[in-house]
Design an enzyme around this catalytic site. Structure first.
Site, short mmCIF file in Angstrom:
data_model
loop_
_atom_site.label_atom_id
_atom_site.label_comp_id
_atom_site.label_asym_id
_atom_site.label_seq_id
_atom_site.Cartn_x
_atom_site.Cartn_y
_atom_site.Cartn_z
N SER A 20 -14.51 2.89 25.91
CA SER A 20 -13.66 3.87 26.60
C SER A 20 -13.91 3.80 28.10
O SER A 20 -15.05 3.60 28.54
CB SER A 20 -13.95 5.28 26.10
OG SER A 20 -13.31 6.24 26.90
N TYR B 173 -19.71 11.59 23.25
CA TYR B 173 -18.72 10.51 23.12
C TYR B 173 -18.93 9.44 24.20
O TYR B 173 -18.97 8.25 23.90
CB TYR B 173 -17.31 11.09 23.23
CG TYR B 173 -16.23 10.04 23.18
CD1 TYR B 173 -15.88 9.44 21.98
CD2 TYR B 173 -15.56 9.65 24.34
CE1 TYR B 173 -14.88 8.46 21.94
CE2 TYR B 173 -14.57 8.68 24.31
CZ TYR B 173 -14.24 8.09 23.11
OH TYR B 173 -13.28 7.13 23.07
#
Length: 253
Positions: free
Chosen positions: A147, A160
């Site tokens: 990400s 995350y």
């Protein structure tokens, strides 16, 4: 229509492919002529996606819990039985949707552990389970999905972001360890992408954060899947250990 990238006949596993970006990855590989094994913890969802995508090409469905060693090994066995082996692994399965945004001091320990088990351990487990098949094929390509938040440090999402940072670090190690077997390992790091889920959670998803984009728009699904097709294909045959950030240049504003 996907252009010819030399992917016809390639055998591909896509994890987390029952919906969202995973399904889009699977569909574009099918369109490119590859055989695709759609894998997801949602067994019914994987089966439905595989049935739908069979209209585009050769596609199979299977259940997998990437945090479980035996489940990953079983998926590798399924790939060998259904496709005869594996040439490409797209590690897309991850915990993201449904995670509560909290300051790092307030993240529940069990939630932290679950994110790490899927997002970090799951990538390691799948690579370990599939690596013998890639070696048997004479080489191949692994694309681990991370990400762009790793580089922006998205607040209140430390579990995350940390997990995706680990994916980048692990991929660099695997690229060096498996390079001698002609197995390439790269990372795809998408920024905010316009998916169905985006519009469910953000009223003005199309305009969300575009002021921070060099291209003044948000990524469409095809922007992300196109990058994955490139990394998996022979066009990237001398590319390994790299992280491709696909965020419209937000990191440079």
């Amino acid at each position: 229509m996907v252009k010819d990238l030399g992917l016809a006949g390639k055998r591909v596993i896509v994890t987390g492919a029952a919906g969202g970006l995973g399904r889009a990855f699977a569909q574009d590989f099918c369109d490119a002529g590859a055989q695709v094994l759609v894998a997801d913890i949602n067994a019914d969802g994987a089966a439905k996606t595989a049935a739908d995508l069979s209209k585009h090409g050769t596609c199979f469905g299977a259940a997998v819990d990437v945090s479980n060693t035996e489940s990953c090994r079983a998926l590798a066995d399924t790939a060998k039985q259904t496709m005869g082996g594996v040439d490409i692994l797209i590690n897309n399965a991850a915990l993201y949707a449904g995670l509560e945004r909290r300051n790092f001091e307030d993240i529940d320990e069990d939630v932290w552990d679950k994110v790490m088990a899927v997002n970090i351990k799951g990538v390691w487990q799948m690579c370990r389970a599939v690596s013998p098949l890639l070696r048997a094929a004479g080489g191949g390509s692994i694309v681990n999905v991370a990400s762009a938040t790793v580089f922006s440090g998205s607040p209140q999402w430390m579990h995350y972001v940390a997990s995706k940072g680990a994916v980048i670090a692990m991929s660099r190690v695997m690229a060096k360890e498996m390079g001698g077997d002609q197995i390439r390992v790269n990372v795809l790091a998408p920024g905010f992408t316009l998916t169905d889920a985006s519009f469910d959670h953000i009223a003005d998803a199309r305009g969300y954060g575009v002021d921070r984009s060099s291209l003044k728009r948000n990524a469409e699904v095809g922007d992300i899947t196109g990058a994955a097709l490139y990394l998996a294909s022979d066009l990237a045959g001398f590319v390994t250990g790299q992280t491709l950030i696909v965020d419209g240049g937000k990191q440079f504003i």
